[in-house]
Design a protein around this motif. Structure first.
Motif, short mmCIF file in Angstrom:
data_model
loop_
_atom_site.label_atom_id
_atom_site.label_comp_id
_atom_site.label_asym_id
_atom_site.label_seq_id
_atom_site.Cartn_x
_atom_site.Cartn_y
_atom_site.Cartn_z
N MET A 299 0.83 -1.16 -0.34
CA MET A 299 -0.30 0.36 -0.11
C MET A 299 0.57 1.22 -0.10
SD MET A 299 -3.27 -1.19 2.84
CE MET A 299 -1.91 -1.64 3.56
N ASP A 300 0.36 2.44 -0.64
CA ASP A 300 1.03 3.19 -0.87
C ASP A 300 0.98 4.35 0.61
OD1 ASP A 300 2.55 5.91 -2.04
OD2 ASP A 300 0.81 6.47 -2.69
N MET A 301 2.18 4.82 0.26
CA MET A 301 2.04 6.20 1.86
C MET A 301 2.72 7.75 1.06
SD MET A 301 4.26 3.77 4.29
CE MET A 301 4.31 5.60 5.76
N ASN A 302 2.79 8.40 1.48
CA ASN A 302 3.06 9.33 0.94
C ASN A 302 4.22 9.51 0.87
OD1 ASN A 302 3.05 12.37 -0.60
ND2 ASN A 302 2.10 13.44 1.08
N ASP A 303 5.47 9.40 0.81
CA ASP A 303 7.17 9.39 1.14
C ASP A 303 7.97 10.14 -0.31
OD1 ASP A 303 6.17 7.79 -0.47
OD2 ASP A 303 7.94 5.96 0.07
N ASN A 304 7.52 10.47 -1.20
CA ASN A 304 7.61 10.88 -2.62
C ASN A 304 7.55 12.35 -2.22
OD1 ASN A 304 8.34 8.83 -4.26
ND2 ASN A 304 7.51 7.75 -3.75
N ILE A 305 8.11 13.73 -2.00
CA ILE A 305 8.22 14.90 -2.29
C ILE A 305 7.61 15.13 -3.69
CG2 ILE A 305 9.15 16.89 -2.08
CD1 ILE A 305 11.27 16.12 -0.42
N PRO A 306 6.98 16.22 -4.17
CA PRO A 306 6.16 16.63 -5.88
C PRO A 306 7.80 17.19 -6.18
CG PRO A 306 4.98 17.21 -4.02
CD PRO A 306 5.66 16.68 -3.07
N GLU A 307 8.04 16.94 -7.04
CA GLU A 307 8.84 17.47 -8.42
C GLU A 307 8.37 18.63 -8.81
OE1 GLU A 307 10.97 14.35 -10.86
OE2 GLU A 307 11.32 13.04 -8.94
N LEU A 308 9.25 19.55 -9.26
CA LEU A 308 8.43 20.99 -9.59
C LEU A 308 10.35 21.30 -10.98
CD1 LEU A 308 7.09 23.42 -9.99
CD2 LEU A 308 7.94 24.31 -7.75
N SER A 309 9.19 21.38 -12.24
CA SER A 309 11.02 22.29 -12.63
C SER A 309 10.06 23.30 -13.88
CB SER A 309 11.38 20.79 -13.78
OG SER A 309 10.04 20.23 -14.59
N VAL A 310 10.99 23.98 -13.94
CA VAL A 310 10.55 24.87 -14.74
C VAL A 310 11.83 24.63 -16.10
CG1 VAL A 310 10.99 27.25 -15.22
CG2 VAL A 310 10.28 26.86 -13.52
N GLY B 37 -2.75 8.04 -6.39
CA GLY B 37 -4.56 8.60 -5.73
C GLY B 37 -3.96 9.49 -5.61
N SER B 38 -4.58 10.30 -3.71
CA SER B 38 -4.58 11.72 -3.03
C SER B 38 -3.21 12.05 -2.97
CB SER B 38 -5.02 12.08 -1.85
OG SER B 38 -4.75 10.67 -0.90
N ASN B 39 -1.83 11.11 -2.35
CA ASN B 39 -0.71 11.09 -1.97
C ASN B 39 -0.22 12.02 -3.54
OD1 ASN B 39 -0.68 10.13 0.09
ND2 ASN B 39 -0.51 8.57 -0.34
N GLY B 40 -0.15 11.54 -4.68
CA GLY B 40 0.38 12.16 -5.84
C GLY B 40 -1.07 13.16 -6.51
N GLN B 41 -1.99 13.60 -5.85
CA GLN B 41 -2.71 14.40 -6.86
C GLN B 41 -1.98 16.34 -6.16
OE1 GLN B 41 -7.07 14.32 -5.59
NE2 GLN B 41 -6.77 12.30 -6.95
N VAL B 42 -1.68 17.08 -7.57
CA VAL B 42 -0.56 18.06 -6.71
C VAL B 42 -1.24 19.44 -6.52
CG1 VAL B 42 1.22 16.69 -7.18
CG2 VAL B 42 0.74 17.97 -8.53
N SER B 43 -0.97 20.20 -6.73
CA SER B 43 -1.27 21.30 -6.40
C SER B 43 -0.53 23.09 -6.59
CB SER B 43 -2.77 22.21 -5.99
OG SER B 43 -2.07 22.00 -4.45
N THR C 286 5.41 27.30 -5.37
CA THR C 286 5.09 26.00 -4.79
C THR C 286 3.81 24.71 -4.76
OG1 THR C 286 5.81 27.94 -2.77
CG2 THR C 286 4.76 25.55 -2.27
N VAL C 287 4.84 23.80 -5.29
CA VAL C 287 4.13 22.79 -5.83
C VAL C 287 3.49 21.66 -4.35
CG1 VAL C 287 5.22 20.83 -6.50
CG2 VAL C 287 3.12 20.79 -7.31
N GLN C 288 2.30 21.35 -3.91
CA GLN C 288 1.79 20.13 -2.83
C GLN C 288 0.56 19.45 -3.08
OE1 GLN C 288 -0.08 22.82 0.40
NE2 GLN C 288 0.50 21.75 1.71
N ASP C 289 1.40 18.36 -2.56
CA ASP C 289 0.13 17.52 -2.89
C ASP C 289 -0.68 17.04 -1.77
OD1 ASP C 289 1.61 15.94 -0.45
OD2 ASP C 289 3.04 15.19 -1.30
N GLN C 290 -1.60 16.07 -2.03
CA GLN C 290 -3.08 15.80 -0.78
C GLN C 290 -2.71 14.78 -0.15
OE1 GLN C 290 -6.15 15.94 -3.28
NE2 GLN C 290 -5.95 17.74 -4.39
N GLY C 291 -1.54 14.26 0.20
CA GLY C 291 -1.41 13.52 0.85
C GLY C 291 -1.60 13.99 2.40
#
Length: 809
Positions: free
Chosen positions: A341-352, A380-386, A427-432
């Motif tokens: 089962m997935d855990m929110n253990d990956n920080i979102p990645e952001l690139s210009v 899942g929600s852990n991978g949904q970012v804003s 800033t990019v933030q996930d929903q985990g």
């Protein structure tokens, strides 16, 4: 029948691919191409420029470029014809592994103006991989007591292709004892088993040699084989059995080493050595699984010994084998399904991916400044970012463009003169839970445009310059400022050269703004130079402004008094004369003005006799009564000194010859007229009358002049100051004036705006001190010169009463 069924399956699969392709294009709203894998370099993919609605000849000027974040060199675009082609070999299996759909996402970027297009290139599978068995030979042991219908698991072949190309079929070499079958378990997955069709007889055939062949569904078909060696064993007729064939376990990723996954338990109905069991990973289990999990051979406990990462593998299917110690040993099998089962253990990645800086300050709103892509390896929600922007209130905004792509665009207009650069934090933030975020800092400088004209500190400048300045003297410096930068703030100065003869008097240095007097100025010829200096920046287009400069020429005492009328003219006087009787008048003029033109009269020390001269009137009169005894018929020369009040003092001399005649001589005249002091001969008879009339007239006019002067003094009010040098010029009232002076000469004002020059007969109010002036380019302190509302020296025009009084002499 078999061929028709296969053709039908192929047709259905092609139809599914077509429908999937159409749905994909409708969903993405962008270009979609497809190309077979293993295509040669230069293989045509699509006319990308035409499909995007672009002209081929605008690709290079607009800096057409294609960006692929993960696959940089597989595809390329020929900017000469706008064709997308294969640049290097594409191995679909290396690129996408077992994914059914293999997509290369491309970003097509054009500058001037900035536009971005998203292109998807699907890599189609070709049947370039044959089925492969993990081993060339597999050895099985089967007890002769095994009943018909018994199943023995086999390891199936693997095919790196997908779809039809990976659909395998198996066939076994001809034998009456065994058959190969594919079973579908409760997980809807296929497993390959060897089925015993007929009881074995070890004494008849102790070892069976079989060939298992796997064939894929591609065109052409590819095959792989494995040799099966089946050894028939004797006795031990009860094999170990698990209480269930499949075990399912769930746990979170990133668990600690040593955590128990499951405790397996198998039973054997035999006794003694045939009942003792050992647990093993099946030889079909991959080394990767064995690096993550361990099994206790005696207890059947499976524990974690490596890193369990959901993003690497989220489902493990582990085949376990248990054997007894019988001779021959018998074995049983089961499968352990480990669901991670997935855990929110990956920080979102952001690139210009693109940043267009500096941003011109005249850029309109909605101008795209940067392209930003975000991603998160979780699910899942852990991978949904804003995505968000900080700090708030800046003239920028984030706009979602496509999936996880954003554009940083202008939200309002910019002004570089107020803020030269902006520092943004995206800033990019996930929903985990807990939420993870990543940031990137952007520095966006603002580019300058020429939107500010040069500005002078004040609308006009007043400069006082002493006359007789040296040629080329620096008299003043005008300075304008421009809040723009670089060439937009590079200022040059000029004076309109068409205003002749102004150009022969004044010049301005184009870079420093220094004003120079090209020739000596003469106050008696020129009092005021009024002109306009313009400042222009070097921007495109250039902007300019102007300022009025008034240069007042300040008088210096460079002219000596001049005596009007002939000198040494004889004057005949009839004695006796009363005390204070005027016998003559010296008239002198001075071309200067103010104190420099204020004249005073003195008798030379060598002059003797009963004479005196008016200090400021120049009237020569007697000091006491002259009788017949002093009139001896001799003549006297009176030497009069005329001095001005300038520094240094300048002077002139006048000589008056006076002849005295006694009364007795006058009695013998024959009635004819002769010249005595410019009057008829019977001068003695009318002298008293003339003197009385003159004195009364002068007194009356002088009194009237005093009254007018007092009235003007009462009406005199200070006026608004005019800037000159470091201070301001204000009106000087009559009460501050030390004296009056009349200057009968021509006065000239040269104005750069009108080019007019006029002549005036002026009565001027002046101060005992010299006003502020410029000498050798430096402003010197002094009393402020009287100015009128237009910034010129205040003058009373016309013919004054005092002037009339002087003319009466």
């Amino acid at each position: 029948m078999h061929v028709m069924q296969r053709d039908f399956q192929v047709t259905m699969q092609l139809l599914q691919l077509v429908l999937l392709h159409s749905a994909w294009e409708m969903g993405s709203g962008q270009l979609h191409y497809s190309v077979p894998e293993e295509s040669q370099h230069g293989t045509f993919v699509g006319r990308i420029a035409q499909d995007l609605g672009l002209e081929v000849d605008e690709l290079v000027p607009r800096m057409f470029r294609m960006v692929s974040k993960e696959h940089k060199d597989y595809l390329e675009v020929n900017v000469q014809n706008g064709i997308l082609f294969v640049n290097s070999r594409i191995d679909r299996e290396e690129l996408c592994a077992q994914s059914h759909i293999c997509i290369i996402n491309l970003e097509v970027i054009l500058d001037k103006p900035l536009r971005v297009f998203h292109v998807e290139v699907e890599i189609r599978d070709v049947n370039d991989n044959a089925p492969i068995f993990s081993e060339n030979e597999e050895i099985l042991s089967v007890a002769e007591s095994t009943l018909s219908g018994a199943h023995f698991p086999l390891e199936g072949a693997s095919d790196a292709d997908v779809g039809v190309n990976a659909q395998l079929k198996y066939r076994l070499s001809s034998t009456e004892y065994f058959a190969v079958e594919e079973k579908i378990n409760d997980r809807h997955s296929k497993s390959l088993v060897l089925v015993l069709k007929k009881s074995l007889d070890r004494e008849k055939i102790p070892v069976h040699h079989l060939v298992l062949t796997a064939t894929d569904g591609g065109q052409p078909e590819l095959t792989g084989t494995v040799h099966l060696e089946v050894t028939v064993m004797d006795a031990n007729d009860n094999a170990p059995v698990f209480n269930q064939s499949v075990y399912k376990v769930k746990f979170l990723e990133n668990v600690a080493d040593g955590i128990l996954v499951i405790h397996l338990n198998a039973t054997d109905l035999d006794e003694g050595m045939n009942k003792e069991l050992y647990y093993y990973f099946s030889k079909h289990v991959s080394p990767n699984v064995k690096n993550i999990f361990s099994i206790d051979t005696h207890t059947g406990e499976i524990r974690v010994k490596g890193k369990v990462d959901y993003e690497d593998i989220n489902l493990y299917d582990i085949e376990i084998e248990v054997k007894d110690k019988g001779i021959p040993p018998l074995s049983g099998h089961c499968n352990v399904i480990v669901d991670v089962m997935d855990m929110n253990d990956n920080i979102p990645e952001l690139s210009v991916t693109s940043l267009s800086v500096p941003v011109p300050e005249d850029s309109p709103p909605e101008t795209v400044v940067a392209l930003i892509s975000v991603s998160d390896k979780d699910s899942g929600s852990n991978g949904q970012v804003s995505c968000s922007l900080w700090p708030p209130g800046l003239p920028f905004k984030l706009v979602s463009t496509f999936k996880n792509y954003y554009s940083l665009a202008l939200n309002e207009t910019l002004d570089r003169e107020m803020i030269t650069e902006y520092q943004l934090v995206v800033t990019v933030q996930d929903q985990g839970v807990p939420s993870l975020s990543a940031t990137v800092r952007l520095v966006i400088p603002i580019g300058d445009v020429n939107d500010n004209a040069p500005a002078f500190a004040q609308p006009s400048y007043t400069v006082f310059l002493k006359e007789n300045n040296p040629p080329g003297a620096h008299i003043f410096t005008v300075s304008a400022t421009d809040p723009d930068m670089a060439e937009n703030a590079l200022i040059s100065y000029w004076i309109d050269e068409n205003l002749w003869p102004l150009s022969s008097y004044i010049s301005v240095h184009s870079e420093s703004g220094k004003l120079y007097a090209l020739q000596p100025l003469d106050y008696e010829e020129l009092k005021l130079l009024e002109f306009q200096v313009s400042a222009k920046d070097a921007g495109i287009p250039s902007l300019s402004s102007s300022v009025i400069v008034q240069v007042f020429v300040v008088d210096e005492n460079d002219n000596a008094p001049t005596v009007s009328g002939p000198e040494n003219a004889p004057v005949l006087l009839v004695v006796p004369l009363v005390a204070g009787q005027m016998v003559g008048k010296i008239r002198a003029l001075d071309a200067d003005s103010g104190y420099n033109a204020w004249l005073r009269y003195e008798l030379h020390e060598a002059t003797s006799g009963p004479w005196q001269v008016g200090l400021y009137s120049g009237e020569i009169s007697t000091t006491h009564v002259l009788n017949e005894m002093e009139g001896d018929g001799s003549s006297q020369n009176l030497l009069v000194l005329v001095k001005d009040h300038g520094k240094p003092i300048r002077s002139a001399t006048a000589t008056l010859s006076v002849s005295l005649v006694v009364t007795t001589q006058a009695s013998h005249t024959d009635g004819h007229h002769s010249r005595v002091g410019g009057s008829p001969k019977p001068f003695a008879e009318n002298t008293n009358v003339y003197l009385i009339v003159a004195i009364c007239s002068v007194s009356s006019l002088f009194l009237l002049a005093i009254i007018v002067y007092m009235a003007l003094r009462c009406q005199c009010q200070p006026k608004e100051g005019v800037v000159h040098g470091p201070g301001t010029a204000t009106l000087v009232c009559a009460s501050e004036v030390g004296s009056w002076s009349y200057s009968n000469r021509h006065s000239h004002i040269l104005a750069g705006a009108t080019g007019e020059a006029g002549a005036k007969n002026d009565l001027m109010v002046f101060s005992p001190n010299i006003p502020a002036f410029v000498e050798n380019g430096k402003v010197k302190n002094g009393k402020e010169m009287a100015l009128n509302a237009s910034g010129q020296v205040s003058l009373w025009k016309g013919f004054s009463f005092f002037h009339l009084a002087l003319l009466c002499y």
